[in-house]
Every structure is written in structure tokens, then in C-alpha cells.
Design a protein around this motif. Structure first.
Motif, mmCIF file in Angstrom:
data_model
loop_
_atom_site.group_PDB
_atom_site.id
_atom_site.type_symbol
_atom_site.label_atom_id
_atom_site.label_comp_id
_atom_site.label_asym_id
_atom_site.label_seq_id
_atom_site.Cartn_x
_atom_site.Cartn_y
_atom_site.Cartn_z
ATOM 1 N N TYR A 174 11.766 25.450 -3.676
ATOM 2 C CA TYR A 174 10.913 24.319 -3.338
ATOM 3 C C TYR A 174 9.957 23.993 -4.473
ATOM 4 O O TYR A 174 9.717 24.803 -5.365
ATOM 5 N N VAL A 175 9.418 22.781 -4.397
ATOM 6 C CA VAL A 175 8.413 22.280 -5.334
ATOM 7 C C VAL A 175 7.270 21.736 -4.490
ATOM 8 O O VAL A 175 7.511 21.003 -3.526
ATOM 9 N N VAL A 176 6.037 22.090 -4.854
ATOM 10 C CA VAL A 176 4.856 21.579 -4.167
ATOM 11 C C VAL A 176 4.166 20.595 -5.107
ATOM 12 O O VAL A 176 3.923 20.912 -6.270
ATOM 13 N N MET A 177 3.862 19.404 -4.579
ATOM 14 C CA MET A 177 3.235 18.347 -5.371
ATOM 15 C C MET A 177 2.017 17.800 -4.635
ATOM 16 O O MET A 177 1.883 17.997 -3.424
ATOM 17 N N GLU A 178 1.181 17.095 -5.385
ATOM 18 C CA GLU A 178 0.059 16.409 -4.756
ATOM 19 C C GLU A 178 0.606 15.485 -3.673
ATOM 20 O O GLU A 178 1.651 14.862 -3.851
ATOM 21 N N TYR A 179 -0.122 15.397 -2.589
ATOM 22 C CA TYR A 179 0.233 14.456 -1.539
ATOM 23 C C TYR A 179 -0.506 13.149 -1.800
ATOM 24 O O TYR A 179 -1.719 13.142 -2.009
ATOM 25 N N VAL A 180 0.223 12.053 -1.831
ATOM 26 C CA VAL A 180 -0.362 10.729 -2.051
ATOM 27 C C VAL A 180 -0.280 9.976 -0.723
ATOM 28 O O VAL A 180 0.797 9.533 -0.333
ATOM 29 N N PRO A 181 -1.406 9.859 -0.022
ATOM 30 C CA PRO A 181 -1.364 9.161 1.267
ATOM 31 C C PRO A 181 -1.221 7.660 1.067
ATOM 32 O O PRO A 181 -1.626 7.117 0.045
ATOM 33 N N GLY A 182 -0.656 7.029 2.040
ATOM 34 C CA GLY A 182 -0.549 5.570 1.987
ATOM 35 C C GLY A 182 0.872 5.114 2.223
ATOM 36 O O GLY A 182 1.818 5.894 2.138
ATOM 37 N N PRO A 183 1.010 3.826 2.505
ATOM 38 C CA PRO A 183 2.337 3.289 2.781
ATOM 39 C C PRO A 183 3.149 3.106 1.498
ATOM 40 O O PRO A 183 2.601 3.031 0.398
ATOM 41 N N THR A 184 4.440 3.019 1.660
ATOM 42 C CA THR A 184 5.294 2.647 0.534
ATOM 43 C C THR A 184 5.109 1.152 0.281
ATOM 44 O O THR A 184 4.576 0.420 1.131
ATOM 45 N N LEU A 185 5.560 0.697 -0.858
ATOM 46 C CA LEU A 185 5.505 -0.735 -1.148
ATOM 47 C C LEU A 185 6.289 -1.508 -0.088
ATOM 48 O O LEU A 185 5.841 -2.551 0.389
ATOM 49 N N ALA A 186 7.439 -1.001 0.309
ATOM 50 C CA ALA A 186 8.259 -1.676 1.324
ATOM 51 C C ALA A 186 7.495 -1.811 2.638
ATOM 52 O O ALA A 186 7.507 -2.880 3.264
ATOM 53 N N GLU A 187 6.817 -0.741 3.062
ATOM 54 C CA GLU A 187 6.055 -0.793 4.308
ATOM 55 C C GLU A 187 4.895 -1.780 4.199
ATOM 56 O O GLU A 187 4.638 -2.546 5.133
ATOM 57 N N HIS A 188 4.191 -1.763 3.078
ATOM 58 C CA HIS A 188 3.056 -2.660 2.886
ATOM 59 C C HIS A 188 3.494 -4.130 2.925
ATOM 60 O O HIS A 188 2.873 -4.960 3.597
ATOM 61 N N VAL A 189 4.561 -4.438 2.208
ATOM 62 C CA VAL A 189 5.049 -5.825 2.167
ATOM 63 C C VAL A 189 5.550 -6.258 3.539
ATOM 64 O O VAL A 189 5.305 -7.393 3.962
ATOM 65 N N ALA A 190 6.219 -5.365 4.272
ATOM 66 C CA ALA A 190 6.696 -5.717 5.613
ATOM 67 C C ALA A 190 5.535 -6.050 6.545
ATOM 68 O O ALA A 190 5.633 -6.949 7.379
ATOM 69 N N GLU A 191 4.412 -5.338 6.390
ATOM 70 C CA GLU A 191 3.270 -5.552 7.270
ATOM 71 C C GLU A 191 2.352 -6.675 6.813
ATOM 72 O O GLU A 191 1.825 -7.441 7.625
ATOM 73 N N HIS A 192 2.159 -6.820 5.486
ATOM 74 C CA HIS A 192 1.161 -7.753 4.968
ATOM 75 C C HIS A 192 1.725 -8.891 4.127
ATOM 76 O O HIS A 192 0.966 -9.757 3.694
ATOM 77 N N GLY A 193 3.013 -8.870 3.848
ATOM 78 C CA GLY A 193 3.599 -9.883 2.991
ATOM 79 C C GLY A 193 3.511 -9.481 1.522
ATOM 80 O O GLY A 193 2.998 -8.413 1.184
ATOM 81 N N PRO A 194 4.003 -10.339 0.641
ATOM 82 C CA PRO A 194 4.049 -10.018 -0.793
ATOM 83 C C PRO A 194 2.659 -9.750 -1.378
ATOM 84 O O PRO A 194 1.663 -10.304 -0.915
ATOM 85 N N LEU A 195 2.621 -8.907 -2.392
ATOM 86 C CA LEU A 195 1.383 -8.663 -3.122
ATOM 87 C C LEU A 195 1.027 -9.927 -3.896
ATOM 88 O O LEU A 195 1.895 -10.603 -4.435
ATOM 89 N N ARG A 196 -0.247 -10.212 -3.982
ATOM 90 C CA ARG A 196 -0.696 -11.408 -4.691
ATOM 91 C C ARG A 196 -1.942 -11.078 -5.513
ATOM 92 O O ARG A 196 -2.661 -10.129 -5.233
ATOM 93 N N GLY A 197 -2.183 -11.898 -6.516
ATOM 94 C CA GLY A 197 -3.420 -11.849 -7.284
ATOM 95 C C GLY A 197 -3.737 -10.491 -7.868
ATOM 96 O O GLY A 197 -2.889 -9.825 -8.462
ATOM 97 N N GLU A 198 -4.986 -10.064 -7.668
ATOM 98 C CA GLU A 198 -5.474 -8.796 -8.227
ATOM 99 C C GLU A 198 -4.681 -7.605 -7.710
ATOM 100 O O GLU A 198 -4.442 -6.636 -8.434
#
Length: 144
Positions: A88-112
Motif C-alpha cells: 500500500y501507499v499512504v498519501m495526503e487526503y485532499v477533501p473536496g469534490p472531483t471536477l466532474a462532481e462540481h460541474v454536475a452540481e454547479h455547471g461549468p467553471l467560469r471567470g476566476e
């Protein structure tokens, strides 16, 4: 994240497994917690592949490659255990949604937000390339 499944271990080394973050052809990635409460991501070679010397060698190469990646927008490798019965390999855990999940919920990324995301992704890819690696599975579901 999903819950642990029947057959998943409860602990690996000093870490308590909390749930599954994902699974691929070679391994399962778990969310795990240390005794200090810190959350980490633990990628473990699938049990059915652990006795196959070819898969163990492949996992060993992948773990060695991960340790060479040093970037501010990539998860840092904390521990590598390739000689365990199930490596096994242990890595830092990065919380948060994937880009796919974010776009599905909020739409495309825009601006800043789109600009910041692009800069972070470019930094991560540059770090991967500095380690003489190519990310072969770059897709919205694999980017946080």
C-alpha cells in the motif's frame, strides 16, 4: 466516498479504514484515519493480485513514481509499504469534490474559478512531468 465492503480490512498498519474513495483495476483507495485523527488516502493493491509477482512489481514501480512527484497542487506521499502481504501507499487526503462532481452540481467553471483551476492543474501536470511521468488517466473524475 462509500462505506467499507464485506472483505475490506478494518485496519491497515496503524490506520483505521473509514470508507472507500475509489477503486481501479489494480487497487482500492480508502479514506483512513491515524491515531492522531489525521485523515489520509491509502491505496492498497487488490488482495487477489497481491500474490502475483508481476502485479507486485507494477505496484512497486507506481509507488516509486509517486514518491518522485513534488508539487504544491499534488497529494504528497507519506508512506510506502511495498513489502507488506498487501502492498500500500499512504498519501495526503485532499477533501473536496472531483471536477466532474462540481460541474454536475454547479455547471461549468467560469471567470476566476476557471482561471485558478487551470493554474493549479497546470502546476500539478508540470510536477508530474518534472518527475519524468505522464498522467495516463487525466479526466474530470480524477481531478479534485
Amino acid at each position: 466516498m462509500s462505506g467499507l465492503r464485506a472483505g475490506d480490512p478494518q485496519r491497515i498498519g496503524e490506520l483505521t479504514l473509514v470508507g472507500r474513495l475509489g477503486a481501479g483495476g489494480m487497487g482500492v483507495v480508502y479514506l483512513a484515519q491515524g491515531s492522531d485523527g489525521r485523515l489520509v488516502a491509502l491505496k492498497r493493491l487488490r488482495e487477489e493480485l497481491a500474490s502475483d509477482s508481476e502485479f507486485r512489481a507494477r505496484f512497486r514501480r507506481e509507488a516509486a513514481a509517486l514518491t518522485r512527484v513534488q508539487g504544491t497542487c499534488t497529494a504528497r506521499v507519506l508512506t510506502v509499504e511495498v513489502e507488506a502481504s498487501s502492498p500500500y501507499v499512504v498519501m495526503e487526503y485532499v477533501p473536496g469534490p472531483t471536477l466532474a462532481e462540481h460541474v454536475a452540481e454547479h455547471g461549468p467553471l467560469r471567470g476566476e474559478m476557471a482561471h485558478g483551476f487551470a493554474v493549479g492543474l497546470a502546476e500539478a501536470l508540470a510536477a508530474i512531468h518534472r518527475a519524468d511521468l505522464v498522467h495516463r488517466d487525466l479526466k474530470p473524475g480524477n481531478v479534485l
